[in-house]
Design a protein around this motif. Structure first.
Motif, PDB file in Angstrom:
ATOM      1  N   THR A  13       0.819  -1.213   0.000  1.00 46.62           N
ATOM      2  CA  THR A  13       0.000   0.000   0.000  1.00 46.62           C
ATOM      3  C   THR A  13       0.853   1.264   0.000  1.00 46.62           C
ATOM      4  OG1 THR A  13      -0.217  -0.396   2.348  1.00 46.62           O
ATOM      5  CG2 THR A  13      -2.144  -0.889   0.992  1.00 46.62           C
ATOM      6  N   ASP A  14       2.064   1.175   0.573  1.00 45.21           N
ATOM      7  CA  ASP A  14       2.967   2.327   0.451  1.00 45.21           C
ATOM      8  C   ASP A  14       4.249   1.892  -0.260  1.00 45.21           C
ATOM      9  OD1 ASP A  14       3.952   0.788   2.475  1.00 45.21           O
ATOM     10  OD2 ASP A  14       4.867   2.491   3.536  1.00 45.21           O
ATOM     11  N   THR A  16       7.670   1.425  -1.860  1.00 45.92           N
ATOM     12  CA  THR A  16       9.022   1.989  -1.899  1.00 45.92           C
ATOM     13  C   THR A  16       9.838   0.956  -2.686  1.00 45.92           C
ATOM     14  OG1 THR A  16       9.876   0.804   0.026  1.00 45.92           O
ATOM     15  CG2 THR A  16       8.742   2.899   0.466  1.00 45.92           C
ATOM     16  N   THR A  19      10.017  -2.188  -0.460  1.00 44.07           N
ATOM     17  CA  THR A  19       8.781  -2.960  -0.256  1.00 44.07           C
ATOM     18  C   THR A  19       8.341  -3.609  -1.575  1.00 44.07           C
ATOM     19  OG1 THR A  19       7.353  -1.014  -0.544  1.00 44.07           O
ATOM     20  CG2 THR A  19       7.966  -1.586   1.720  1.00 44.07           C
ATOM     21  N   ASP A 130       4.372   5.496 -10.161  1.00 44.51           N
ATOM     22  CA  ASP A 130       3.965   6.398  -9.106  1.00 44.51           C
ATOM     23  C   ASP A 130       5.157   6.818  -8.240  1.00 44.51           C
ATOM     24  OD1 ASP A 130       1.641   7.614  -8.454  1.00 44.51           O
ATOM     25  OD2 ASP A 130       1.292   6.343  -6.689  1.00 44.51           O
ATOM     26  N   LEU A 131       6.020   5.849  -8.039  1.00 46.65           N
ATOM     27  CA  LEU A 131       7.217   6.076  -7.238  1.00 46.65           C
ATOM     28  C   LEU A 131       8.210   6.959  -7.990  1.00 46.65           C
ATOM     29  CD1 LEU A 131       8.122   4.788  -4.559  1.00 46.65           C
ATOM     30  CD2 LEU A 131       9.226   2.994  -5.905  1.00 46.65           C
TER      31      LEU A 131
END
Ligand code: URA
Ligand code: SF4
Length: 216
Positions: A13-14, A16, A19, A130-131
């Motif tokens: 969900t977040d 990086t 992750t 998105d990152l």
């Protein structure tokens, strides 16, 4: 018809880089994980301005766990250097994160991913975009092109022009331009007579990308 599955349940969900890298190994969004050694995450820092999008890992990438480290990768590294692309400006990833292959004796023969594989794997690319929020995207070959522009995309016709990010593929922060070019594997597969011309074409396209970045 059964519901289509995709990678969404596995995308953090977040997101990086760390992750994503970890969660990618657990993905069961399509069946390609089962015959592969590992999923292959992107390489490059998230401050890179340029996204390079390949097709899927090859044999060497599958074994080593990094994109473009086999023969096609050597062509790409040479071409990037010749075009004057700054390595810190580049984030390299694949449209599909697991190697699709079939056995031919002891060898593993590359098989292109299907549309269903590309669609299943898209949530990873969305998370990476998105990152990264790249300024420009270079599509290496037909699979990346079709993933973004649809099945009628032909890299031979569509390459070497800066185009807009496709409105049919909405993302929160689309790059300002997209440039399709030849896949480095196509250079390797070319007849001896054509190989140099194709390689020079790849370099020329990458120079366009460098020039476009300089305009930003
Ligand atoms: N071809 C690709 O498209 N990606 C890789 O990582 C290696 C070969
Ligand atoms: Fe998941 Fe993509 Fe691998 Fe399929 S190819 S299992 S969607 S990471």
């Amino acid at each position: 018809m059964a519901d289509k599955t995709d990678a969404r349940p596995w995308v953090p969900t977040d997101p990086t880089p760390d992750t994503i890298r970890e969660a990618l190994q657990t993905c069961r969004g399509c069946e390609l994980w089962s015959d592969a050694t590992q999923a292959v995450p992107a390489r490059g820092g998230t401050d890179a301005r340029l996204l390079l999008l390949g097709e899927q890992p090859g044999d060497q990438e599958d074994r080593q766990g990094a994109p473009f480290v086999g023969p096609a990768g050597r062509v790409l590294v040479d071409a990037l250097e010749e075009a004057g692309v700054d390595r810190t400006d580049v984030y390299v990833t694949n449209t599909v994160k697991h190697f699709r292959w079939k056995a031919a004796g002891k060898r593993r023969l590359h098989q292109s991913p299907t549309r269903a594989h590309v669609e299943a794997c898209r949530p990873w690319l969305d998370a990476e975009l998105d990152l990264l929020r790249p300024e420009g995207a270079v599509l290496l070959g037909g699979t990346a092109g079709k993933a973004l522009y649809g099945a009628s995309f032909r890299v031979g016709e569509a390459r070497s022009v800066l185009r807009e990010w496709p409105p049919s593929y909405p993302v929160a922060h689309p790059p300002s331009w997209v440039l399709a070019t030849l896949h480095p594997s196509a250079v390797l597969r070319a007849d001896d007579a054509d190989r140099q011309t194709m390689y020079d074409g790849l370099v020329a396209d990458l120079r366009m990308a460098v020039a476009a970045l300089a305009q930003e």
